[in-house]
Design an enzyme around this catalytic site. Structure first.
Site, PDB file in Angstrom:
ATOM      1  N   HIS A 190     -55.439 -33.238   7.237  1.00  0.00           N
ATOM      2  CA  HIS A 190     -56.360 -34.409   6.781  1.00  0.00           C
ATOM      3  C   HIS A 190     -57.838 -34.620   7.229  1.00  0.00           C
ATOM      4  O   HIS A 190     -58.910 -34.849   6.656  1.00  0.00           O
ATOM      5  CB  HIS A 190     -55.448 -35.654   6.685  1.00  0.00           C
ATOM      6  CG  HIS A 190     -56.071 -36.846   5.687  1.00  0.00           C
ATOM      7  ND1 HIS A 190     -56.691 -37.836   6.313  1.00  0.00           N
ATOM      8  CD2 HIS A 190     -55.775 -36.878   4.286  1.00  0.00           C
ATOM      9  CE1 HIS A 190     -57.049 -38.766   5.404  1.00  0.00           C
ATOM     10  NE2 HIS A 190     -56.422 -37.935   4.011  1.00  0.00           N
ATOM     11  N   CYS A 191     -57.652 -34.734   8.563  1.00  0.00           N
ATOM     12  CA  CYS A 191     -59.082 -34.831   9.514  1.00  0.00           C
ATOM     13  C   CYS A 191     -59.823 -33.809   9.177  1.00  0.00           C
ATOM     14  O   CYS A 191     -61.168 -34.271   9.252  1.00  0.00           O
ATOM     15  CB  CYS A 191     -58.663 -34.570  10.920  1.00  0.00           C
ATOM     16  SG  CYS A 191     -57.259 -35.973  11.564  1.00  0.00           S
ATOM     17  N   ARG A 192     -59.672 -32.514   8.586  1.00  0.00           N
ATOM     18  CA  ARG A 192     -60.479 -31.591   8.382  1.00  0.00           C
ATOM     19  C   ARG A 192     -61.134 -31.403   7.190  1.00  0.00           C
ATOM     20  O   ARG A 192     -61.518 -30.084   6.922  1.00  0.00           O
ATOM     21  CB  ARG A 192     -60.124 -30.182   9.268  1.00  0.00           C
ATOM     22  CG  ARG A 192     -59.604 -30.414  10.736  1.00  0.00           C
ATOM     23  CD  ARG A 192     -59.026 -29.412  11.296  1.00  0.00           C
ATOM     24  NE  ARG A 192     -58.287 -29.553  12.679  1.00  0.00           N
ATOM     25  CZ  ARG A 192     -57.852 -28.870  13.474  1.00  0.00           C
ATOM     26  NH1 ARG A 192     -57.648 -27.572  13.067  1.00  0.00           N
ATOM     27  NH2 ARG A 192     -57.079 -29.312  14.360  1.00  0.00           N
TER      28      ARG A 192
END
Length: 563
Positions: A359-361
């Site tokens: 999700h962060c990337r």
């Protein structure tokens, strides 16, 4: 022939060496450490000057991750497996932010992995990291038009900080500057105005001169977020991002991580779970909470750091297969009809972490032309019997396409019988439609969902799971509220703003007004035999109501619409 082959081989070796050297030169020291270090969070920021603007002038809506997406944004060099790029490009555009020097290598990697290049676009820009979730643009609707909201980004990554402006130019849409220190990994929203973040949003904003009250005010003004739930960070990690421990799966569903009771953070995870278990969702009832067990003790298990991309749920896998399978099972239970896919990343350089995963990337880009159904007054629980139950909903085609009037429907099933449909009719309110569910009896269970389509070819339903998991309510009590058609009764104006007048021949002893749930909301006794009666309904919320007139000849029930 041999000479040509040798030249081709030498050229390939040169390009490969150049690629490696280029990537290494582009990676600052902290990037080689695989993730944002705690030290970096407290470095002096020398990013561009933040440009605060007035908030959007239209009605603001911040779509949820599970709404229709036209694209997903990533950064090259990648922080995700190439196989994930291939998976995402099956269904929507993959917009890859890459320097012009590295675009050739990105194309080569994608082609060699079988990525559908028809669904790949490139935005040439410099970046300092691959955490586009944190620094990338936040997409909103300003009225019915797309726009971007840019926050204060207090990380020492000047190239990353410039990216929202680059995307505003890429799409040719406005960008608003919201003076709140915020990062995308610490934000989840339901598409109906509810938002959730860890309390680091308050801590960092206050440290930069913004008061706590201003944070809430600006979240509402720029993003339409109200209520805004700011919680503790149960994970207890310096990164303090909500996507490391929780996630909206639907407007009424939240998935939360759960550690063993022996874990020192157990009580904090349960405090957050208890909070949402007793908090109402946008539809008026408490959230349905789904728990994903994680082993704790630093073991990789980043399951809430997943990405919902249209009809797929892409879940980062952890170190233990047993926990992996159980996590996937939770998503499949919570999201019927969705394809849930586990994504492994065993790369030693940039593998998944509990504070930094899939999700962060990545970051989705909402469909600017989506069809939106806003059936806010959901029918649920038990209702006293009445002749019909009203279903009202807004239906908005952001594309500007005409709605298919014959395809704005309420599908409903009574006592698990076959689904039938009723066409919704426009009310006097903009974009609003209403239909009535009838035919049930005392004790009936009614399942239903709203469906709409427009001339652009798009369609939408609420709930998003349709008949696999519809809205549901039960009819209880006596059959004492029903509408009857009597010619000598006239109500005006209808719809009404303030005073409702009723003209009739019978002598009325009492007037009662009921909500669609069968609850008396106002009542008055009549002292004389007036033929024209008046009822003050100014304090009622907008919606559909029933008025019951008690006479010697029996009760008369009619419905009216309060503007």
């Amino acid at each position: 022939m041999k000479k040509n082959s040798t030249l081709v081989l030498l050229l390939c070796l040169f390009l490969m060496a150049f690629k490696v050297q280029s990537q290494e030169n582009d990676l600052p020291e902290w990037r080689k450490m695989k993730y944002l270090s705690e030290e970096e969070m407290y470095m002096t920021v020398t990013n561009r000057g933040f440009e605060e603007t007035a908030p959007p002038s239209g009605e603001v809506r911040f779509p949820a991750e599970y709404e229709p997406m036209q694209a997903v944004m990533i950064v090259y060099p990648l922080g995700i497996p190439l196989e994930l790029v291939r998976e995402m490009a099956e269904d929507c555009k993959v917009i890859t932010v890459v320097s012009s020097n590295n675009q050739f290598f990105a194309e080569t990697d994608f082609i060699s992995t079988g990525v559908n290049m028809d669904n790949v676009e490139f935005l040439n820009a410099k970046t300092d990291s691959y955490w586009i979730r944190d620094f990338g643009p936040w997409y909103i609707f300003d009225g019915k038009n797309p726009a971007i909201v840019d926050n204060k980004y207090n990380r020492p990554r000047p190239n990353d900080d410039n990216l929202p402006g680059s995307f505003a130019k890429y799409w040719d849409i406005p960008m608003y500057g919201m003076n709140v220190v915020h990062t995308g990994g610490n934000m989840m929203q339901d598409g109906f105005g509810v938002g959730v973040s860890d309390d680091i949003v308050i801590t960092e904003s206050v440290a930069n001169g913004t008061t706590e009250d201003q944070v809430y005010e600006r979240m509402k003004a720029y993003l339409g977020i109200d209520p805004y739930h700011v919680t503790i960070d149960p994970q207890g990690d310096y990164i303090a991002h909500v996507d490391c421990w929780g996630k909206f799966l639907a407007p009424d569903k939240i998935v939360l991580a759960r550690v063993p009771k022996s874990n020192p953070r157990y009580e904090y995870y349960e405090e957050v779970a208890d909070y949402f278990t007793t908090t109402n969702c946008s539809w008026g009832y408490p959230y349905k909470i789904y728990r994903i067990d994680i082993p704790g003790n630093g073991i990789i298990s980043p399951y809430t750091n997943s990405l919902i991309l249209n009809k797929k749920v892409l879940v980062p896998m952890g170190a233990y297969s047993t926990f992996n399978e159980k996590a996937l099972a939770v998503y499949r239970e919570a999201m019927p009809g969705y394809e849930v896919i586990g994504i492994e990343n065993k790369n030693a350089f940039n593998g998944w972490l509990n504070t930094d995963a899939l999700h962060c990337r990545t970051r989705g880009v909402m469909d600017f032309d989506m069809l939106y159904i806003d059936h806010r007054d959901v029918l649920f629980g038990e209702y006293e019997w009445q002749d019909s139950m009203a279903v009202t909903s807004k239906v908005i085609a952001y594309s500007g396409a005409e709605l298919k009037q014959d395809s704005i429907l309420v599908y409903y099933s009574i006592d698990n019988d076959d689904y039938q449909s009723v066409k919704m009719q426009p009310t006097e309110n903009a974009d609003e439609y209403v239909a009535y569910i009838k035919g049930y009896k005392k004790g009936s269970k009614v399942n239903y969902y709203v469906f709409a389509a427009d001339e652009s070819g798009r369609n939408r339903q609420q709930p998003m799971f349709g008949k696999l998991e519809p809205h549901s309510f039960t009819i209880e009590g006596e059959e004492n509220i029903f509408e009857n058609d009597i010619a000598n009764v006239r109500m005006f104006p209808n719809p009404v703003n303030d005073i409702l007048f009723v003209e009739m021949n019978e002598i009325v002893e009492e007037i009662s007004v009921y909500s669609v749930a069968g609850v008396v909301v106002c009542q008055q006794t009549i002292d004389s035999g007036q033929q024209i009666l008046s009822m003050d309904v100014a304090s009622l919320k907008s919606g559909i109501y029933f008025i019951k007139l008690k006479t010697d000849e029996g009760d008369i029930v009619k419905h009216f619409i309060k503007k």
